[in-house]
Each structure stands twice: as C-alpha cells, then as structure tokens.
Design an enzyme around this catalytic site. Structure first.
Site, mmCIF file in Angstrom:
data_model
loop_
_atom_site.group_PDB
_atom_site.id
_atom_site.type_symbol
_atom_site.label_atom_id
_atom_site.label_comp_id
_atom_site.label_asym_id
_atom_site.label_seq_id
_atom_site.Cartn_x
_atom_site.Cartn_y
_atom_site.Cartn_z
ATOM 1 N N HIS A 152 -3.426 7.361 7.059
ATOM 2 C CA HIS A 152 -3.493 5.897 7.030
ATOM 3 C C HIS A 152 -4.673 5.403 7.865
ATOM 4 C CE1 HIS A 152 -1.745 1.777 6.907
ATOM 5 N NE2 HIS A 152 -0.985 2.242 5.930
ATOM 6 N N ASP A 156 0.824 -1.222 0.000
ATOM 7 C CA ASP A 156 0.000 0.000 0.000
ATOM 8 C C ASP A 156 0.856 1.269 0.000
ATOM 9 O OD1 ASP A 156 0.666 -0.898 2.633
ATOM 10 O OD2 ASP A 156 -0.789 0.476 3.506
ATOM 11 N N HIS A 157 2.168 1.103 0.071
ATOM 12 C CA HIS A 157 3.057 2.273 0.051
ATOM 13 C C HIS A 157 3.905 2.354 -1.214
ATOM 14 C CE1 HIS A 157 2.312 3.349 4.337
ATOM 15 N NE2 HIS A 157 1.884 2.096 4.302
ATOM 16 N N HIS A 159 8.248 -1.357 12.566
ATOM 17 C CA HIS A 159 7.008 -1.808 11.934
ATOM 18 C C HIS A 159 7.270 -3.244 11.490
ATOM 19 C CE1 HIS A 159 3.295 -1.632 9.753
ATOM 20 N NE2 HIS A 159 3.851 -1.632 8.564
ATOM 21 N N ASP A 193 3.927 3.752 8.576
ATOM 22 C CA ASP A 193 3.369 2.741 9.465
ATOM 23 C C ASP A 193 4.354 2.492 10.603
ATOM 24 O OD1 ASP A 193 1.553 2.691 7.465
ATOM 25 O OD2 ASP A 193 1.833 0.594 6.905
#
Ligand SMILES: [Zn+2]
Ligand SMILES: [Zn+2]
Length: 291
Positions: free
Chosen positions: A247, A42-43, A118, A189
């Site tokens: 996010h 997602d990044h 993370h 994140d």
C-alpha cells in the site's frame, strides 16, 4: 493471495486485480475465498471486474466473500447494484459477515480475523497459522526398526501401533517436542499499531501497509494510515521475523520507504506486483528469483 495446500485466499480486491491474476499465471481455479480488510474502494473495486470475468469464464462455481458488515454492504451494492443489476450471477456469491475470531479451520491450519483501527467501522486483519505439531523423528523410528508405511503414519497421527513382531509402540517414542506452526499476519489499512502487538507477537511474517513516510506523519495520522517507520516499530516490538510493506504511495520511491523502515527493522521488504514468497517457520524465501 495466500496459498496453503489446496486452499487459496485472495485478500482484498483492488481495481485491476483480475488482470493481475491473469498476468501472474495463478489463474481463477479454486479462487473461491476472498477476505476483505475493509470497504474502502481501493480494496473492493476489483470485485466488479472479477465477477465480470467469471461471467465469461465460469471458472469457479461458488465465491465466498468474507468481511465486516460495512464492507459487505458496499460490496453488495457494487455487485448487485452495478455489475449484475438484476441479472443472474454466473457464480453463487455468498457474502459472509465476520467479526473477530476463527473464520476457517482445517486439519492443520486455521484462519482468524482480528479488529483493526482505520477509518470506518468493522476493519479487520487476518492471521493464518499452522497448528502446533510434534515432528516425526525418523532416526528414532529406525532405531526401533519400525518399517515405513502405515505404521509410521499412524504414529504421526498420534496413534499407538502394534508391529508384526508383537511390539507395541507409543507415539511418544518417535515424536519430538511440540513446535508452533508458521504464522502469517496480514493487516490492511491501519492507523494504530499498539492493539496489533499481541496478534503480531513472534509472527514469521507480517504484511502491513506503509502509506506514508515520517515526513508526512501528520497526514498519516489524519487519514489513519501508517508511516514506514511506524510499521517497522511494530515489527520490532512484536518480534516478527520478516516485514513486508504494501500500500505504498506512488509519491514515494521504494528505496526511501525501505531506508526508513530498515533503520528500525532490517528484515523489511517492500512488496512489488507479482512478488512470490514462501514463508516457513522463521524463514522467508523469494520464489521469483529474478529480483
Ligand atoms: Zn482504507
Ligand atoms: Zn487503502
């Protein structure tokens, strides 16, 4: 995207980023630096679309992508294995592995990376900071009868000058006490906030994730994400001036996220698509005023 003078930094590139850039009106010009917090899809998935767009438009000549080693390996596979598949890239792509430390230094500001906890290795956050400077005091310059123009510029740059009337003026005579510059901290994140306290200390703005609410704190912990409350606790403990949450899970309503965070840290904003903020020392101004 973080803009400072002529510099532009895109931070992370989720799916659909190139379309959002077009809709935002920011365009692709000078979009030559992308900073990646970590390699989760997602990044990074949006890099594929972005590169395809460059294939058609060739709006820029070179693209530097900064990130940890693991993120860059995955990005390499995505761009060279999926998008290009042996074809020549329309732009010169440089994958630049980075670790903790300064990654770019200009005259008046610097960008550095710091480690973030993370899932997976090499996760990074980014600190944008103006260098400390001494403000020019025009009333002093007036009192000393220093004419406008190159003399004042030299004094601002720390050089002594000699005026046409022969007087020698030192920079100390027209410069105020040193002031720290604006600091913006961007964290992607993240599962642990304690290690971030030093870098966030007194920041003018902190952009950080808040994927969960406290009611799902256990899940947040399991997936190494934060709750809105945890993000707000960090902002409060570090004494940051403004907190911008990103996010956000689609399962939550913005007002519930805001309510949870503001109980702990009132100066909280939940970022929406196309939000535009100007950040100065201690000050955050919304540039798109229709909100
Ligand atoms: Zn992630
Ligand atoms: Zn994510």
């Amino acid at each position: 995207m973080v803009l400072h003078d002529e510099h532009r930094f895109l931070i992370d590139c989720g799916e659909g980023t190139q379309r959002q850039i077009m809709l935002s009106g920011l365009g692709f010009k000078r979009l030559n630096r992308i900073l990646i917090t970590h390699g989760h899809l997602d990044h990074i998935l949006g890099l594929a679309g972005l590169l395809s767009t460059f294939t058609r438009w060739e709006a820029i000549e070179g693209l530097e992508i900064y990130g940890g080693r693991w993120a860059l390996e995955r990005i390499h596979d995505l761009l060279y294995g999926v998008v290009l598949r042996g074809a020549q890239s329309p732009v010169d792509i440089q994958l630049r592995p980075i670790q903790e430390g300064v990654l770019l230094e200009a005259d008046d500001f610097r960008v550095s990376a710091f480690p973030v906890q993370h899932r997976g290795p090499d996760c990074l956050g980014f600190l944008f900071e103006e260098k400390p400077r001494r403000p020019f005091l025009p009333e002093r310059a007036e009192a000393l009868q220093i004419p406008p123009g190159p003399w004042r510029r030299d004094l601002v740059n720390g050089q002594a000058i000699t005026l046409p009337d022969g007087r020698r003026i030192q920079p100390d005579e027209v410069l105020g006490a040193q002031r720290s510059g604006t600091r913006l901290v961007h964290v992607g994140d993240v599962g642990q906030t304690e290690p971030l306290l030093p870098v966030c200390r007194d920041a003018d703005a902190l952009v950080i994730e808040a994927t969960y609410l406290e009611e799902e704190a256990e899940m947040a912990h399991d997936f190494a994400h934060l709750t809105a409350r945890q993000a707000a606790e960090l902002a409060r403990q570090a004494g940051v001036k403004h907190l911008i949450l990103t996010h956000i899970s689609r399962r939550y309503r913005e007002r519930d996220v805001l309510a949870e965070a503001r109980l702990v840290f009132p100066n909280t904003i939940v970022a929406r698509d196309f939000d535009d903020f100007q950040i100065k020392r201690g000050e955050l101004t919304r540039v798109n005023p229709d909100e």
